[in-house]
Design an enzyme around this catalytic site. Structure first.
Site, mmCIF file in Angstrom:
data_model
loop_
_atom_site.group_PDB
_atom_site.id
_atom_site.type_symbol
_atom_site.label_atom_id
_atom_site.label_comp_id
_atom_site.label_asym_id
_atom_site.label_seq_id
_atom_site.Cartn_x
_atom_site.Cartn_y
_atom_site.Cartn_z
ATOM 1 N N ASP A 280 4.625 35.679 -29.714
ATOM 2 C CA ASP A 280 5.491 36.508 -30.562
ATOM 3 C C ASP A 280 4.713 37.279 -31.617
ATOM 4 O O ASP A 280 5.227 37.545 -32.705
ATOM 5 C CB ASP A 280 6.564 35.649 -31.272
ATOM 6 C CG ASP A 280 7.345 34.800 -30.283
ATOM 7 O OD1 ASP A 280 7.679 35.333 -29.221
ATOM 8 O OD2 ASP A 280 7.589 33.613 -30.578
ATOM 9 N N HIS B 164 8.591 40.279 -24.071
ATOM 10 C CA HIS B 164 7.990 41.346 -24.865
ATOM 11 C C HIS B 164 9.082 42.323 -25.280
ATOM 12 O O HIS B 164 9.747 42.910 -24.443
ATOM 13 C CB HIS B 164 6.905 42.057 -24.056
ATOM 14 C CG HIS B 164 5.685 41.214 -23.856
ATOM 15 N ND1 HIS B 164 4.786 41.419 -22.858
ATOM 16 C CD2 HIS B 164 5.249 40.149 -24.547
ATOM 17 C CE1 HIS B 164 3.834 40.515 -22.959
ATOM 18 N NE2 HIS B 164 4.089 39.735 -23.967
HETATM 19 P P1 IMP Z 1 7.451 26.680 -21.920
HETATM 20 O O1 IMP Z 1 6.428 27.760 -21.780
HETATM 21 O O2 IMP Z 1 8.848 27.148 -21.690
HETATM 22 O O3 IMP Z 1 7.105 25.465 -21.112
HETATM 23 O O4 IMP Z 1 7.417 26.190 -23.460
HETATM 24 C C1 IMP Z 1 6.298 25.526 -24.005
HETATM 25 C C2 IMP Z 1 6.055 25.942 -25.446
HETATM 26 O O5 IMP Z 1 5.630 27.294 -25.478
HETATM 27 C C3 IMP Z 1 7.308 25.877 -26.337
HETATM 28 O O6 IMP Z 1 6.909 25.535 -27.648
HETATM 29 C C4 IMP Z 1 7.819 27.305 -26.311
HETATM 30 O O7 IMP Z 1 8.600 27.615 -27.439
HETATM 31 C C5 IMP Z 1 6.503 28.064 -26.314
HETATM 32 N N1 IMP Z 1 6.586 29.394 -25.727
HETATM 33 C C6 IMP Z 1 6.594 29.722 -24.437
HETATM 34 N N2 IMP Z 1 6.629 31.044 -24.291
HETATM 35 C C7 IMP Z 1 6.602 31.577 -25.502
HETATM 36 C C8 IMP Z 1 6.580 32.928 -26.006
HETATM 37 O O8 IMP Z 1 6.569 33.914 -25.273
HETATM 38 N N3 IMP Z 1 6.574 33.050 -27.360
HETATM 39 C C9 IMP Z 1 6.553 31.989 -28.193
HETATM 40 N N4 IMP Z 1 6.554 30.734 -27.766
HETATM 41 C C10 IMP Z 1 6.580 30.518 -26.441
#
Ligand code: IMP
Length: 430
Positions: A13, A41
């Site tokens: 982010d 994005h």
């Molecule tokens: P997952 O990728 O859904 O398995 O989530 C694992 C961790 O990565 C969690 O803390 C999510 O909030 C974080 N996360 C995954 N994708 C993003 C993103 O695009 N932006 C911010 N945090 C992310």
């Protein structure tokens, strides 16, 4: 330079979408190399907001080719929905989208497992997006995943899909005490949608190698951020892929010499969603006002983001692990009116001072940030288009960040709109 990667240096982010969109003007091909629709994005074009989860940001520029590389995990239905939306709102042509044969599929049972595990973990939950990303990468590594090339032999694909559904439903029911997925529905959907997916498939590694040989400009679009990287991030509160620049090689099928510049992206402060350590986190009125001012709510899930000061220790680590050529510092406008502005310049841990993350998996959980205070500024930054026109104290802040992490600041974000970026050096024209 002809081949450039853009990566996040914090917990995702960072505003990469806007920087990638800006650079996509000068690129011929934009490539995703890791992650799935857990990424989001956000790009504002003519006051219209687009959230791209799987399709690379080049899709918003007519004529660019968008490539989804082998290192990604792709929910086929989410991809088709995103394509439909882009076609309707932007006239996007799928001839310009190439999906790697080798990319793995995210199936509904992956989502069900991800969500059931998070529910059961309670306070220990990672705070995933719930989109099944971790379980899909698990299957890839366990060599039971379904790849898009499997669709070319539908009979064999369906057999493997049935086997996976049976196994995952047994696991969902008996271990996770969760509802099984509807196997017949999944099979029916894949049978129907397969025809729309097949024309997208491509040997993307070969395609990109030929493009480089033909002197095309390639932009590699990193998702998430360095601190969410499976190896270098705050494990286990990370995502399941390599978000750092080197992920581009394995995830797009190219060798290390093929990448000429890596541009890191950081916000002028720090945010994170989900659980896990966050040394410079703040709470209370200041955090709430930065969250409101910066619109700090997850683009993929809508969750409020946690807020903190800029952390130069993590910035230095990101500079090292990504081999940063430059840094884009985004959302500087959000810091207007805050005085003083703080930067974490080191950590205090077990009686010693550290300029890097102290050794040991748990050190970052208890390390105390050492802050430096800089004077804030009151002027609105959004109309500013040149570095020299920024208020003196904003320039001082930007320069201090660059100095602390040892990387030149090459872009500064001053607002949400597509053009609200001050470009000091563009890697494609440098
Ligand atoms: P997952 O990728 O859904 O398995 O989530 C694992 C961790 O990565 C969690 O803390 C999510 O909030 C974080 N996360 C995954 N994708 C993003 C993103 O695009 N932006 C911010 N945090 C992310």
């Amino acid at each position: 330079m002809k081949t450039v990667a853009v990566v996040g240096t914090q917990w995702g982010d960072e505003g990469k979408g806007k920087i990638i969109d800006l650079l996509a003007r000068d690129a011929d091909i934009v490539v995703r190399f890791q992650g799935g629709n857990n990424a989001a994005h956000t790009i504002v074009v003519d006051e219209q907001k687009f959230v791209l989860r799987l399709v690379p940001a080049g899709a918003l520029h007519p004529g660019r080719t968008c490539v989804i590389g082998n290192g990604t995990v792709v929910d086929p239905i989410a991809l088709l929905n995103e394509i439909d939306d882009l076609r309707k709102r932007r006239g996007f042509d799928t001839k310009n989208l190439k999906l790697s044969y080798e990319a793995h599929m995210v199936m509904p049972y992956h989502r069900a497992i991800d969500q059931a595990r998070e529910r059961r973990a309670g306070k220990r939950a990672i705070g995933t997006t719930g989109f099944g990303i971790g379980p899909a990468y698990e299957d890839k590594m366990a060599r039971v995943g379904l790849r898009f090339d499997d669709l070319t032999n539908y009979k064999a694909f369906e057999d493997r899909l049935r086997r996976n559904i049976t196994e995952k439903n047994a696991y969902l029911k008996s271990v996770l005490k969760a509802k099984p997925v509807n196997g017949a529905d999944i099979i029916e959907t894949m049978k129907r949608e397969r025809r729309r997916l097949l024309p997208l498939l491509c040997d993307t590694g070969e395609f990109l190698a030929s493009a480089i040989a033909a002197d095309r400009r390639l932009l590699f679009e990193g998702a998430h951020g360095t601190m969410l990287d499976i190896d270098h991030g705050t494990y286990p509160f990370v995502t399941s892929s390599n978000c750092v620049a080197s992920g581009a090689f394995a995830g797009a099928g190219l060798g290390p010499r093929m990448l000429e510049a890596v541009l890191g992206v950081s916000k002028g402060y720090t945010t994170r969603v989900g659980g896990g350590p966050f040394p410079t986190e703040i709470s209370g009125y200041l955090a709430d006002s930065l969250r409101e001012e910066g619109g700090e709510f997850g683009s993929a899930t809508g969750r409020p983001r946690r807020i903190g000061w800029y952390d130069a220790v993590l910035g230095r680590m990101a500079a090292r692990v990504n081999g940063l050529w430059g840094l884009a510092l985004t959302k500087l406008d959000v810091l207007t009116g805050i005085d003083p502005v703080k930067i974490c310049v080191g950590y205090q841990y077990k009686g010693s001072r550290y300029d890097t993350i102290p050794p040991g998996r748990h050190s970052i959980e208890t390390a105390k940030p050492i802050f430096e205070e800089l004077p804030g500024w009151r002027e609105h930054l959004t109309p500013v288009r040149s570095f020299a026109d920024l208020p003196r104290d904003a320039r001082r802040y930007i320069n201090r960040v660059g100095e602390l992490i040892g990387v030149p600041i090459t872009m500064v974000g001053v607002g949400a709109d597509r053009d609200a970026t001050i470009v000091l050096t563009n890697p494609f024209t440098a």
